[in-house]
Enzyme design. Structure first.
Site, PDB file in Angstrom:
ATOM      1  N   HIS A 199      39.067  42.920  34.179  1.00  0.00           N
ATOM      2  CA  HIS A 199      40.529  42.821  34.180  1.00  0.00           C
ATOM      3  C   HIS A 199      40.954  41.361  34.109  1.00  0.00           C
ATOM      4  O   HIS A 199      40.339  40.476  34.677  1.00  0.00           O
ATOM      5  CB  HIS A 199      41.126  43.512  35.414  1.00  0.00           C
ATOM      6  CG  HIS A 199      40.508  43.081  36.700  1.00  0.00           C
ATOM      7  ND1 HIS A 199      39.354  43.658  37.215  1.00  0.00           N
ATOM      8  CD2 HIS A 199      40.863  42.122  37.596  1.00  0.00           C
ATOM      9  CE1 HIS A 199      39.040  43.075  38.360  1.00  0.00           C
ATOM     10  NE2 HIS A 199      39.937  42.137  38.607  1.00  0.00           N
TER      11      HIS A 199
HETATM   12  P1  AMP Z   1      39.594  40.641  41.315  1.00  0.00           P
HETATM   13  O1  AMP Z   1      39.329  39.937  42.528  1.00  0.00           O
HETATM   14  O2  AMP Z   1      39.656  39.749  40.119  1.00  0.00           O
HETATM   15  O3  AMP Z   1      38.721  41.830  41.126  1.00  0.00           O
HETATM   16  O4  AMP Z   1      41.064  41.193  41.425  1.00  0.00           O
HETATM   17  C1  AMP Z   1      41.342  42.509  41.732  1.00  0.00           C
HETATM   18  C2  AMP Z   1      42.796  42.609  41.822  1.00  0.00           C
HETATM   19  O5  AMP Z   1      43.112  43.977  41.835  1.00  0.00           O
HETATM   20  C3  AMP Z   1      43.369  42.028  43.094  1.00  0.00           C
HETATM   21  O6  AMP Z   1      44.369  41.094  42.750  1.00  0.00           O
HETATM   22  C4  AMP Z   1      43.928  43.201  43.850  1.00  0.00           C
HETATM   23  O7  AMP Z   1      45.113  42.864  44.486  1.00  0.00           O
HETATM   24  C5  AMP Z   1      44.163  44.184  42.742  1.00  0.00           C
HETATM   25  N1  AMP Z   1      44.043  45.591  43.120  1.00  0.00           N
HETATM   26  C6  AMP Z   1      43.222  46.149  44.001  1.00  0.00           C
HETATM   27  N2  AMP Z   1      43.352  47.491  43.985  1.00  0.00           N
HETATM   28  C7  AMP Z   1      44.293  47.757  43.058  1.00  0.00           C
HETATM   29  C8  AMP Z   1      44.872  48.937  42.580  1.00  0.00           C
HETATM   30  N3  AMP Z   1      44.514  50.106  43.061  1.00  0.00           N
HETATM   31  N4  AMP Z   1      45.806  48.853  41.614  1.00  0.00           N
HETATM   32  C9  AMP Z   1      46.171  47.647  41.120  1.00  0.00           C
HETATM   33  N5  AMP Z   1      45.647  46.504  41.544  1.00  0.00           N
HETATM   34  C10 AMP Z   1      44.726  46.546  42.511  1.00  0.00           C
END
Ligand code: AMP
Length: 765
Positions: free
Chosen positions: A667
């Site tokens: 992502h």
């Molecule tokens: P990363 O550390 O790059 O994996 O970022 C993951 C991101 O996903 C973080 O900014 C979280 O706040 C976000 N996140 C976690 N769970 C969800 C979810 N269910 N839907 C949308 N974003 C999420």
């Protein structure tokens, strides 16, 4: 009889007029005495509308046997008069044929070979029985002569200079070939290539045979239709079916696909089980990039095409690449063909084709699901050549779909655009995607010319083909992701897709629901995965959320990197795999990516662009073949940043990836630089967006392009670094102090961030 569908396209290179006259054909018959050569000629000449001359050595000398030079002279004279010619002599070895082939005057005449390769027994028995033979080869002595000649026979090959070779092994084949030549009107041409070759070492156009069977299956042949389905050879029938009109650019297939005899026999029996139907083979048709209007040197371009094809062709499983050009005399096609042959590139996976790229199926019978466009940097219709032709043929739908993906293109880049199903290119030709590619410009008359700098030019042209082929690979991957039932349906042309739920581009359809779950558990975002909504778990602050640890969940999922992800760390993965269950949370659903708001935003605006590809957990899994996906993610992220800037021009955005993400599934973060959020609570949160732990999307793309993978190191040390303001770089002892500082800091962003598109700002007014 010919309908001038392509006149407009042909005029692009001013060859239309020349082609409209139609070309004479020289058919060199190859066969032993008794194989039926003279009968063949008489049958065709008896009913053909085309003027034919039969050159027979047995009668060339005022009805008596003559010499080869006499035959050559007479043939040359007839061709000069615009007549088509049969060379009715045995022509069993290459040397015998070569002088005749040379009469084709540099492709002004089509040289064909019709090989009457009938059983020796049949030729001998016919020769023995006949009386009054022109060459007096009959009776007892015929058997010995035929036998001797057949021992030495050397079957013709395309590289002798033939445009078309047809092998006839039985009476049905002979009948079909007679019909094909009889139906050949003065303006018509027959598909080029090698048909019906039996020898396993030699080549046969199996794929083409299959589509010829479909395209050419006569609708009006009645009882003989059985023989059409049963034969491995191109069938003659109604000229509208078999012939490609001279005025519509014959579908000249120049590549040949080798197949074993057994497969040929299966085909002859009409069996389609033996191998994959040609229509199931996802095919990318692409024009030569930059060699027309941008005047890139053909010789160098052909080297690059062959080099890049060679690099990618082995990555294609059930797919192939086809280089297309409008004219038969195309220099780039002939250079590429020769070089590809020399490099032994698998001709089933790569070949060249003469035809209009917007009418490959309807006019040439070649189904290409993906076509490449030699685009302009503004991605706009207009100009000339391929770009104008594709935008015109695809209609407004392509313009709209292109705008959704990107507004401009840099040289060396490509963008994949799924074609909406209302586009005529989709409904008529079965094209599901257009990949716009921009190559280097060597034309001083056009903007941004490279002034003959071929160092730069070659490197950009290489990048352009890399981007194009990786784009194609990404389409293939997203197809293979679909469940089998859907992939099977994809084998159908979109013309056949009646059920919209089977259209791969209807993103929120049943197709997604049918994807087989690999984890065996039903994911419920708020209930089962307790803690999934707990931001202290579901983000960087949870050490076990990165690699290598299981957080008590038995449904351990193995990613391609064989890292283990806790159940709560799977939320994004589940969304990517089952977007239909998350409709309300999604801001945008595209073929390759989804866009959603970060559930725990660390700034006023914080979006995620989520890859939909299975098997991409994070940056560590990203390789060269994902370049196109990264570019798509970037383009989509950029589009959203621009959209948000439109609402509030004071914002500044940064697009990037976490080196070691807490959540599974690649992502891209699109995050505003105010960091004004209650969810930003600790050092790890801050450092994950403000140290080298955050890899800018533009840098990742460059790195993948240059090195094939992203560098992943020191991730832990980055997260524990001291807290520093991202603008003035001042240090702060804790998060509350840092936050109060950044709320007032107006210092300019550091140079490194301001350069090379790391920050996305509103345009200065
Ligand atoms: P990363 O550390 O790059 O994996 O970022 C993951 C991101 O996903 C973080 O900014 C979280 O706040 C976000 N996140 C976690 N769970 C969800 C979810 N269910 N839907 C949308 N974003 C999420």
């Amino acid at each position: 009889m010919a309908v001038d569908h392509n006149k407009k396209d042909m005029d692009i290179d001013n060859k239309g007029e020349e082609e409209q006259k139609g070309k004479p054909v020289m058919v060199i018959l190859v066969g032993a005495p008794g194989s039926g050569k003279s009968t063949f000629c008489e049958r065709v000449m008896g009913s053909s509308l085309r003027p034919w001359t039969r050159i027979c050595q047995d009668t060339i000398n005022n009805g008596k046997a003559g010499t080869k030079p006499q035959c050559l002279k007479r043939a040359a004279a007839a061709l000069k008069e615009g007549k088509s010619v049969f060379i009715d002599r045995c022509n069993l070895d290459k040397e015998q044929r070569s002088d005749f082939v040379k009469l084709n005057c540099g492709a002004q005449v089509d040289a064909h070979a019709v090989v009457l390769d009938l059983p020796a027994k049949l030729c001998i028995s016919r020769s023995i029985k006949r009386t009054g033979h022109e060459g007096n080869l009959q009776g007892g002595k015929a058997a010995a002569v035929v036998n001797r000649m057949l021992q030495k026979k050397e079957l013709p090959k395309l590289n002798e200079g033939f445009a078309r070779i047809v092998f006839c092994h039985n009476e049905n084949d002979v009948e079909a070939t007679i019909k094909a030549y009889t139906a050949l009107g003065p303006l018509d041409t027959l598909s080029n290539g090698c048909f019906g070759q039996k020898n396993p070492d030699a080549k046969i156009q199996l794929g083409i045979m299959k589509f010829l069977k479909k395209v050419e299956a006569p609708s009006n042949v009645g009882s003989s239709s059985d023989s059409v389905q049963d034969s491995a050879y191109p069938q003659a029938s109604d000229a509208n079916n078999i012939c490609c009109k001279g005025t519509t650019k014959d579908s000249l297939l120049l590549g040949v696909a080798s197949k074993e005899v057994k497969e040929r026999e299966n085909l002859a029996k009409g069996s389609v089980d033996a191998d994959v139907s040609v229509d199931e083979i996802t095919t990318l048709a692409f024009p030569s990039i930059s060699t027309a209007d941008f005047q890139f040197n053909n010789e160098t371009a052909s080297d690059i095409i062959v080099e890049k094809v060679e690099e990618f062709v082995n990555k294609l499983e059930n797919a192939r690449l086809v280089l297309v050009d409008l004219t038969r005399g195309s220099k780039i096609l002939s250079l590429v063909r020769t070089k590809a042959e020399k490099r032994n590139i698998d001709s089933k996976k790569f070949f060249t084709f003469v035809g209009n790229i917007t009418q490959l199926y309807s006019q040439g019978g070649l189904r290409c699901n993906v076509i490449a466009n030699a685009a302009n940097w503004r991605l706009k219709p207009g100009g000339g050549g391929v770009n104008a032709a594709i935008f015109t043929a695809a209609g407004l739908a392509l313009e709209t779909a292109t705008k959704e993906r990107a507004n401009s293109l840099l040289p060396g880049h490509a963008v994949v655009v799924p074609l909406p199903s209302d586009s005529p290119l989709y409904t008529r030709e079965g094209v599901s995607h257009v990949i716009h590619v921009l190559g280097p410009n060597m034309n001083p008359q056009r903007p941004n010319s490279l002034n003959n700098d071929y160092n730069k030019g070659c490197s950009i042209l290489r990048e352009a083909y890399t981007s194009l082929f990786t784009g194609f690979l990404s389409i293939l991957r997203s197809r293979s992701k679909l469940p089998r039932r859907i992939s099977e349906k994809l084998a159908l042309t979109p013309l056949d897709l009646k059920d919209p739920s089977l259209d791969p581009r209807n993103h929120l359809t049943n197709s997604d629901q049918k994807i087989k779950r690999d984890d065996g558990c039903v994911y419920e975002r708020s209930k089962k995965c307790k803690g999934a909504n707990d931001e202290t778990v579901a983000d960087i602050s949870a050490p076990s959320s990165t690699y290598g640890k299981v957080t008590g969940d038995k449904s351990k999922l193995e990613g391609p990197t064989s890292k283990t992800w806790g159940s709560w760390a799977q939320a994004l993965y589940h969304i990517a795999m089952h977007p239909e269950k998350h409709k309300d949370e999604l801001l945008e659903v595209l073929d390759d990516v989804l866009v959603l708001n970060d559930l725990y935003p660390k700034a006023c605006k914080h979006l995620l662009v989520l890859a939909r590809h299975e098997g991409l957990d994070g940056l560590v899994d990203v390789h060269q073949e994902h370049l196109q996906l990264l570019m798509t993610m970037h383009a989509v992220g950029l589009k959203w940043a621009e959209k948000l800037l439109h609402e509030d021009s004071s914002m500044v955005f940064r697009l990037g990836y976490h080196l070691a993400p807490s959540m599974r599934q690649l992502h891209l973060h699109v995050i505003s630089q105010d960091f004004n959020s209650n969810h930003l609570k600790n050092k790890k949160h801050w450092n994950s967006f403000n140290t080298a732990f955050f890899r800018d999307s533009v840098d990742v793309i460059e790195e993948i392009k240059n090195h094939g993978k992203a560098t992943i190191k020191d991730e832990d040390s980055q997260l524990s670094m001291e807290l520093r303001c991202h603008r003035c770089r001042s240090a702060h002892p804790n998060i509350p102090r840092l936050k109060s500082h950044i709320s007032i800091c107006q210092a300019p962003f550091p140079h490194a961030l301001l350069e090379n598109g790391h920050l996305v700002l509103a345009p200065k007014t």
